[in-house]
Design a protein around this motif. Sequence first.
Motif, mmCIF file in Angstrom:
data_model
loop_
_atom_site.group_PDB
_atom_site.id
_atom_site.type_symbol
_atom_site.label_atom_id
_atom_site.label_comp_id
_atom_site.label_asym_id
_atom_site.label_seq_id
_atom_site.Cartn_x
_atom_site.Cartn_y
_atom_site.Cartn_z
ATOM 1 N N UNK A 1 0.815 -1.269 0.103
ATOM 2 C CA UNK A 1 0.078 0.112 -0.076
ATOM 3 C C UNK A 1 0.775 1.325 -0.086
ATOM 4 N N UNK A 2 2.037 1.292 0.587
ATOM 5 C CA UNK A 2 3.009 2.274 0.823
ATOM 6 C C UNK A 2 3.482 2.679 -0.628
ATOM 7 N N UNK A 3 3.854 1.571 -1.071
ATOM 8 C CA UNK A 3 4.375 1.547 -2.400
ATOM 9 C C UNK A 3 3.442 2.158 -3.663
ATOM 10 N N UNK A 4 2.391 1.513 -3.482
ATOM 11 C CA UNK A 4 1.129 2.026 -4.494
ATOM 12 C C UNK A 4 0.618 3.201 -4.417
ATOM 13 N N UNK A 5 0.503 3.844 -3.160
ATOM 14 C CA UNK A 5 -0.147 5.015 -2.777
ATOM 15 C C UNK A 5 0.793 6.369 -3.069
ATOM 16 N N UNK A 6 2.005 5.979 -2.300
ATOM 17 C CA UNK A 6 3.033 6.949 -2.178
ATOM 18 C C UNK A 6 4.003 7.029 -3.390
ATOM 19 N N UNK A 7 4.254 5.981 -3.750
ATOM 20 C CA UNK A 7 5.221 5.910 -5.053
ATOM 21 C C UNK A 7 4.674 5.839 -6.232
ATOM 22 N N UNK A 8 3.261 5.625 -6.429
ATOM 23 C CA UNK A 8 2.618 5.371 -7.601
ATOM 24 C C UNK A 8 2.867 6.171 -8.765
ATOM 25 N N UNK A 9 3.358 7.662 -8.515
ATOM 26 C CA UNK A 9 3.617 8.718 -9.303
ATOM 27 C C UNK A 9 4.614 8.229 -10.112
ATOM 28 N N UNK A 10 5.554 7.295 -9.732
ATOM 29 C CA UNK A 10 6.766 7.273 -10.777
ATOM 30 C C UNK A 10 6.620 6.300 -12.035
ATOM 31 N N UNK A 11 5.185 5.575 -11.766
ATOM 32 C CA UNK A 11 4.817 4.792 -13.135
ATOM 33 C C UNK A 11 4.430 5.865 -14.235
ATOM 34 N N UNK B 1 4.820 14.258 -11.969
ATOM 35 C CA UNK B 1 6.088 15.109 -12.471
ATOM 36 C C UNK B 1 6.326 16.199 -11.193
ATOM 37 N N UNK B 2 5.470 16.920 -10.774
ATOM 38 C CA UNK B 2 5.898 17.691 -10.076
ATOM 39 C C UNK B 2 5.981 17.162 -8.453
ATOM 40 N N UNK B 3 5.499 15.966 -8.381
ATOM 41 C CA UNK B 3 5.822 15.445 -7.145
ATOM 42 C C UNK B 3 7.128 14.767 -7.145
ATOM 43 N N UNK B 4 7.432 14.326 -8.367
ATOM 44 C CA UNK B 4 8.839 13.597 -8.462
ATOM 45 C C UNK B 4 9.908 14.664 -8.325
ATOM 46 N N UNK B 5 9.765 15.763 -8.997
ATOM 47 C CA UNK B 5 10.609 16.827 -9.129
ATOM 48 C C UNK B 5 10.787 17.667 -7.765
ATOM 49 N N UNK B 6 9.928 17.803 -6.802
ATOM 50 C CA UNK B 6 9.673 18.232 -5.567
ATOM 51 C C UNK B 6 10.574 17.456 -4.718
ATOM 52 N N UNK B 7 10.236 16.098 -4.715
ATOM 53 C CA UNK B 7 10.680 15.116 -3.729
ATOM 54 C C UNK B 7 12.127 14.783 -3.830
ATOM 55 N N UNK B 8 12.438 14.688 -5.311
ATOM 56 C CA UNK B 8 13.963 14.347 -5.430
ATOM 57 C C UNK B 8 14.723 15.515 -5.672
ATOM 58 N N UNK C 1 19.800 22.045 -10.699
ATOM 59 C CA UNK C 1 20.578 21.364 -11.907
ATOM 60 C C UNK C 1 20.444 19.951 -12.318
ATOM 61 N N UNK C 2 20.006 19.304 -11.182
ATOM 62 C CA UNK C 2 20.007 17.672 -11.282
ATOM 63 C C UNK C 2 18.849 17.256 -12.236
ATOM 64 N N UNK C 3 19.139 16.456 -13.351
ATOM 65 C CA UNK C 3 18.174 15.855 -14.103
ATOM 66 C C UNK C 3 17.226 14.892 -13.225
ATOM 67 N N UNK C 4 16.012 14.333 -13.745
ATOM 68 C CA UNK C 4 15.421 13.455 -13.025
ATOM 69 C C UNK C 4 15.479 12.079 -13.333
ATOM 70 N N UNK C 5 16.159 11.974 -14.562
ATOM 71 C CA UNK C 5 16.406 10.563 -14.836
ATOM 72 C C UNK C 5 17.416 9.710 -13.964
ATOM 73 N N UNK C 6 18.320 10.297 -13.791
ATOM 74 C CA UNK C 6 19.409 9.628 -12.721
ATOM 75 C C UNK C 6 18.761 9.663 -11.406
ATOM 76 N N UNK C 7 18.098 10.605 -10.766
ATOM 77 C CA UNK C 7 17.538 10.659 -9.678
ATOM 78 C C UNK C 7 16.452 9.363 -9.512
ATOM 79 N N UNK C 8 15.639 9.446 -10.361
ATOM 80 C CA UNK C 8 14.734 8.702 -10.518
ATOM 81 C C UNK C 8 15.010 7.001 -10.582
ATOM 82 N N UNK C 9 16.206 6.999 -11.355
ATOM 83 C CA UNK C 9 16.811 5.547 -11.297
ATOM 84 C C UNK C 9 17.288 5.010 -10.060
ATOM 85 N N UNK C 10 17.855 5.938 -9.213
ATOM 86 C CA UNK C 10 18.538 5.691 -7.894
ATOM 87 C C UNK C 10 17.268 5.359 -6.934
#
Length: 285
Positions: free
Chosen positions: A32-42, A144-151, A230-239
Motif C-alpha cells: 500500500x505504501x509503494x502503491x499510494x506514495x510511490x505510484x507517481x513514478x509509473x 512530475x511535480x511530485x517527483x521533481x519536488x521530492x527528488x 541543476x539535477x536531471x530526474x532520470x538519474x535521480x529517479x533511477x536511484x
Amino acid sequence: MGFFSRGKLRIYLAVVNVLFFILGGACVGLGAWQAVDKVFISDVIGSSLYSTAAYLLIFAGCVLVIISCVGCLGTVMQNRPILVLYMVTLILTFILMIAAGAIAASFKEKIGSDMKTNMRNTILSRYGNNVESNVDNKRITKSWDTLQRMLGCCAVENRGWQVYRDSQWFKQVNPYNNIQIDQNTIFVPTSCCIHQGPYSTDDWLRKCQRNPYGPPRYPFDISDNTALSNNGCFDEAKTFIYNNIGSLIGFGFAFGFILIVGVILAGLLYRNLATPFEPVATKER
C-alpha cells in the motif's frame, strides 16, 4: 515422540501461521505504501510494472492473512480437507509472491534509454497540457511535480531545462511566446525551483523561472542559478527506483521461501493424521 510427531507438528504450524499473519500484514502495508506514495513514478516513466508489483504484494498479503486463519483452524481441528485447502492456497500465494518479485526485477532491468525517452515524451506532450479537461494529463503533471519536488530535480537530464521550452506546457503558460520572449516568459514549472535564500517567494520564483541573466532562459549558460535545480530526474529517479524496488523483490522471494516451509509442515501433518493417534503408555504405580 520424535521431532516430527503430531503434537510438535501442530506447534510448528501454529508458530508458522502466526508468522504468516504478521508477514501478511507487513506485505499489505509495504504494498500500500509503494502503491499510494510511490505510484507517481509509473506515470513519469511510462510503465505500470512498478504499481503492478505493489498491487500484487497487497493481494498476496491479504491472502496470507486469511491463510494463517485457515491454517490455525486446520491445525486445531486436525482436519485433513482443511489442510489440503491450506496447502493449495499456500502454493498459489507462493506463485503470487514470486510473480511480484519477478515483475519488480523485470522493471529494474528495463531502466535505461527507453525510460529516458518515455520521461522526455511525457514532458513534451503531456505535462501541463490541457489539464483542466484531460484527466490523464492532469495526473501525469501532478506526478512530475511530485517527483521533481521530492527528488530535488528538474526535467530529464542534468541542466536539461530546454525540454520544457519545447513542450506544450510552455506554449500554454506563455501564449505569446511565438511573438517574443521577454522578461515575463516562464521557462520551467515551480516544482523545479529550490528555495534556499532569504528573499521573498516572488523574488525566488522570478529568479528560478524567469532569470534574465542565465539559466533557464539561457539553458547552455554555464553559470549557476541557485534557485533552480541543476539535477536531471532520470538519474535521480533511477536511484529512487533501485532503492525502493529492492524491498519488493526481497519481500517477494523471501516470503516465497517461508511459504514453502509452511507447505512442507502442513504436508507432514496431513500424512501424520492418516495414522491413528497412539497415546503414550504410562507405567502403573
